[in-house]
Design a protein around this motif. Structure first.
Motif, PDB file in Angstrom:
ATOM      1  N   UNK A  27       0.762  -1.223  -0.095  1.00 39.72           N
ATOM      2  CA  UNK A  27      -0.070   0.125   0.169  1.00 39.72           C
ATOM      3  C   UNK A  27       0.751   1.166  -0.041  1.00 39.72           C
ATOM      4  N   UNK A  28       0.206   2.275  -0.241  1.00 42.24           N
ATOM      5  CA  UNK A  28       0.861   3.721  -0.426  1.00 42.24           C
ATOM      6  C   UNK A  28       1.393   4.090   1.100  1.00 42.24           C
ATOM      7  N   UNK A  29       0.950   3.710   1.982  1.00 45.85           N
ATOM      8  CA  UNK A  29       1.507   3.822   3.392  1.00 45.85           C
ATOM      9  C   UNK A  29       2.503   3.011   3.865  1.00 45.85           C
ATOM     10  N   UNK A  30       3.178   2.292   2.984  1.00 42.10           N
ATOM     11  CA  UNK A  30       4.024   1.386   3.260  1.00 42.10           C
ATOM     12  C   UNK A  30       3.735   0.064   4.133  1.00 42.10           C
ATOM     13  N   UNK A  31       2.436  -0.239   4.080  1.00 36.14           N
ATOM     14  CA  UNK A  31       2.110  -1.430   4.743  1.00 36.14           C
ATOM     15  C   UNK A  31       1.725  -2.729   3.530  1.00 36.14           C
ATOM     16  N   UNK A  32       1.530  -3.778   4.256  1.00 36.57           N
ATOM     17  CA  UNK A  32       1.130  -4.814   3.280  1.00 36.57           C
ATOM     18  C   UNK A  32      -0.134  -5.188   3.519  1.00 36.57           C
ATOM     19  N   UNK A  33      -1.340  -5.560   2.271  1.00 33.62           N
ATOM     20  CA  UNK A  33      -2.667  -5.755   2.720  1.00 33.62           C
ATOM     21  C   UNK A  33      -2.666  -7.016   2.123  1.00 33.62           C
ATOM     22  N   UNK A  34      -3.722  -7.876   2.586  1.00 33.38           N
ATOM     23  CA  UNK A  34      -3.988  -9.361   2.059  1.00 33.38           C
ATOM     24  C   UNK A  34      -5.683  -9.035   1.938  1.00 33.38           C
ATOM     25  N   UNK A  35      -5.927  -9.576   0.658  1.00 31.49           N
ATOM     26  CA  UNK A  35      -7.449  -9.665   0.351  1.00 31.49           C
ATOM     27  C   UNK A  35      -7.645 -11.225   0.486  1.00 31.49           C
ATOM     28  N   UNK A  36      -8.922 -11.663   0.619  1.00 34.11           N
ATOM     29  CA  UNK A  36      -9.631 -12.844   0.373  1.00 34.11           C
ATOM     30  C   UNK A  36     -10.156 -12.931  -0.877  1.00 34.11           C
ATOM     31  N   UNK A  37      -9.717 -13.555  -1.942  1.00 32.55           N
ATOM     32  CA  UNK A  37     -10.332 -13.771  -3.374  1.00 32.55           C
ATOM     33  C   UNK A  37     -11.297 -14.667  -3.246  1.00 32.55           C
ATOM     34  N   UNK A  38     -11.276 -15.638  -2.806  1.00 36.41           N
ATOM     35  CA  UNK A  38     -12.414 -16.791  -2.893  1.00 36.41           C
ATOM     36  C   UNK A  38     -13.392 -16.816  -1.786  1.00 36.41           C
ATOM     37  N   UNK A  39     -12.975 -16.017  -0.744  1.00 34.38           N
ATOM     38  CA  UNK A  39     -14.003 -15.873   0.394  1.00 34.38           C
ATOM     39  C   UNK A  39     -13.941 -16.903   1.474  1.00 34.38           C
ATOM     40  N   UNK A  40     -12.832 -17.785   1.495  1.00 31.02           N
ATOM     41  CA  UNK A  40     -12.669 -18.741   2.589  1.00 31.02           C
ATOM     42  C   UNK A  40     -12.154 -18.349   3.963  1.00 31.02           C
ATOM     43  N   UNK A  41     -11.619 -17.100   3.818  1.00 31.01           N
ATOM     44  CA  UNK A  41     -11.032 -16.616   5.200  1.00 31.01           C
ATOM     45  C   UNK A  41     -11.916 -15.671   5.822  1.00 31.01           C
ATOM     46  N   UNK A  42     -12.327 -14.742   4.821  1.00 27.98           N
ATOM     47  CA  UNK A  42     -13.150 -13.544   5.661  1.00 27.98           C
ATOM     48  C   UNK A  42     -14.830 -13.694   5.277  1.00 27.98           C
ATOM     49  N   UNK A  43     -15.156 -15.102   4.711  1.00 25.93           N
ATOM     50  CA  UNK A  43     -16.528 -15.242   4.559  1.00 25.93           C
ATOM     51  C   UNK A  43     -17.000 -14.538   3.371  1.00 25.93           C
ATOM     52  N   UNK A  44     -16.164 -13.687   2.858  1.00 25.16           N
ATOM     53  CA  UNK A  44     -16.977 -13.010   1.707  1.00 25.16           C
ATOM     54  C   UNK A  44     -15.861 -12.420   0.588  1.00 25.16           C
ATOM     55  N   UNK A  45     -16.165 -12.547  -0.650  1.00 25.41           N
ATOM     56  CA  UNK A  45     -15.064 -12.499  -1.545  1.00 25.41           C
ATOM     57  C   UNK A  45     -14.762 -10.883  -1.909  1.00 25.41           C
TER      58      UNK A  45
END
Length: 529
Positions: free
Chosen positions: A74-92
């Motif tokens: 990210x632009x603030x120097x952090x690392x971000x992870x998204x759930x693409x298949x919806x198996x971790x967050x319960x939502x794509x």
């Protein structure tokens, strides 16, 4: 039908799903936008500066849906992870994890990092590479390669180069990572660790507390040591934009020792890792190329043309698709004279471009591919997917000429409000990088929705998928859910404050009752204490 069949003998194709992928409706979805953690109003978004796919479970041997995460700096120097298949967050498309800001800044999180020269270069498309087997991600930040542990989301190592990093290859657990700088090609093997110096207090538990500046100073000290520098291949022309590790013939995931480099020069450079840094040979293109992919199957422009016109017999088709000769296909895209260029090259078993007597092994589509520059190319099922500068994603047959279908990704308005430029012509977002979501190593049969296209526009992440049953989602949907959660948290906090107040009031009343009892009994204050 044998002439039309785009698959090769080792591939398994579900033709029902293939028909839906070619004819079904396409929905464009937009992943959740990260926001500044210290923003009270939660209205300022933080833009992603690249993307790569992370498979933490390394599944593919069973029928359950694998965990698939999108990794982005990210632009603030952090690392971000998204759930693409919806198996971790319960939502794509939802954010599942995010590191603290500033871990990718060279001067550390607490320094003044407002200057763009300290952040991830937004002009570098291939700035992220993920090794899912080791759970590590590599980020190119100016001239530094930062290694991050994706399970702890912290920096574990850094290596500095004399020039800015402009491209990286895909990470593999079996071969070194190839790093392209503006004037050289380098090999980075994370499995080989340098021994700690006597003048530095380096230990594993202290890596979380050390800033990136520590690793940067360590890399600078190593440059002045008497030990010889690792070998690198110098470039006569600057600007590598894409680095490809070629597979073994007939194998999707087994990486060979051959690697190709393309960029702002007229030739595709071919290196053999066993003889690095000596260059093996080159392929003349004449176009400015920015993305490459490959197929572990042979290619011949003459046989491809005859198959397109349906003039080969079944025996000839089988012979042209045979992998016994060890041929492979190199696919590249870019622009030639301001128009899109899609190019296919047939390679020999040694990874070199070859010309048989009376046969051509090159095909250049520089007329019908696109009226603007092609930005990214990937293999998507039995088709070739490309993105161009007009905001379209196009699918071609493996001949590089026949267009299957196309879609426009459109424009995603962020939650802070619509822009006055959203309705203007040519305001659509552009997919700078495409990534197929299905792993080539998956042994299970792919479903119709198992092979989507994740794309990065330069400031947002989206997902193009064929889905006739499930509606698409936008970044605003996550904002609506976030507002509901905030209201629930506010109500819960109000109830907690009310319950705490009632408890304190009851405690004070009980204490007053005890004090009255002590006075009535005539006891001293010491007994009460």
């Amino acid at each position: 039908m044998a002439n039309w069949d785009p698959s090769f003998p080792p591939e398994r194709v579900l033709w029902y799903d293939e028909y839906i992928q070619r004819q079904g409706p396409i929905t464009v979805n937009w992943l959740q936008m990260p926001r500044l953690p210290d923003d009270a109003s939660r209205t300022e978004v933080v833009e992603p500066r690249g993307v790569a796919l992370y498979r933490p479970d390394n599944t593919g041997e069973d029928d359950r849906v694998e965990t698939l995460l999108a990794v982005s700096p990210l632009d603030d120097g952090s690392v971000c992870l998204w759930d693409v298949n919806g198996t971790r967050a319960g939502r794509r498309g939802a954010i599942v994890a995010r590191s603290r800001p500033g871990i990718l800044f060279i001067d550390g999180p607490d320094a003044d990092n407002r200057r763009r020269s300290k952040r991830v270069d937004s002009g570098v498309t291939e700035c992220v590479s993920v090794d899912s087997h080791r759970h590590r991600a590599y980020f190119a930040v100016q001239s530094h390669l930062i290694e991050v542990d994706l399970q702890r989301l912290c920096v574990v190592d850094l290596e500095s180069y004399p020039w800015s990093i402009t491209a990286m290859s895909a990470a593999s657990p079996h071969v070194p990572l190839t790093v392209g700088t503006s004037l050289g090609i380098h090999l980075h093997d994370s499995r080989v660790k340098q021994p700690p110096r006597n003048d530095s207090n380096e230990f594993v538990d202290g890596l979380n507390t050390l800033s990136a500046q520590h690793f940067y100073e360590r890399s600078l000290r190593n440059l002045f040591l008497d030990e010889p520098l690792p070998p690198y291949a110098s470039l006569s022309q600057p600007g590598p934009l894409s680095i490809l590790h070629l597979q073994h013939p007939g194998q999707e995931v087994s990486v060979s020792d051959h690697l190709y480099v393309a960029g702002r020069f007229s030739n595709i450079l071919h290196y053999d890792r066993r003889k690095f840094p000596s260059i093996k040979d080159t392929i003349y293109s004449g176009a400015s190329l920015c993305s490459m992919t490959s197929l572990p199957y042979p290619f011949s422009s003459v046989e491809s043309e005859l198959r397109r016109m349906g003039q080969l017999s079944q025996a000839q088709v089988k012979q042209s698709k045979s992998c016994e000769g060890g041929g492979r296909t190199l696919i590249a895209c870019g622009d030639y004279n301001t128009k899109g260029a899609l190019e296919l090259y047939g390679l020999s078993s040694e990874g070199s471009a070859y010309l048989s007597p009376g046969e051509q092994n090159q095909f250049h589509n520089r007329s019908s591919a696109s009226r603007s520059r092609l930005l990214s190319v990937v293999n998507h099922g039995t088709r070739i997917a490309v993105s161009d500068g007009t905001g379209c994603i196009k699918w071609f047959e493996r001949d590089g000429f026949t267009e299957v279908r196309s879609c426009r990704i459109g424009h995603s308005e962020m939650a802070q409000g619509p822009s006055i430029f959203a309705s203007m012509p040519g305001s659509d977002d552009i997919a700078r990088k495409l990534l197929p979501t299905r792993d080539a190593a998956a042994s299970r049969n792919p479903g119709v929705n198992d092979n989507d296209l994740l794309f990065w526009t330069g400031d947002k992440l989206g997902l193009a998928r064929v889905s006739a049953q499930q509606p698409g989602f936008t970044a605003e949907d996550f904002e609506a859910s976030r507002d509901v959660l905030l209201r629930q948290e506010e109500r819960a906090s109000e109830e907690e404050r009310k319950a705490y107040g009632d408890m304190m009031r009851q405690a004070l009343e009980s204490q007053a009752d005890d004090a009255r009892l002590v006075r009535n009994l005539g006891l001293g204050s010491g007994h009460y204490r």
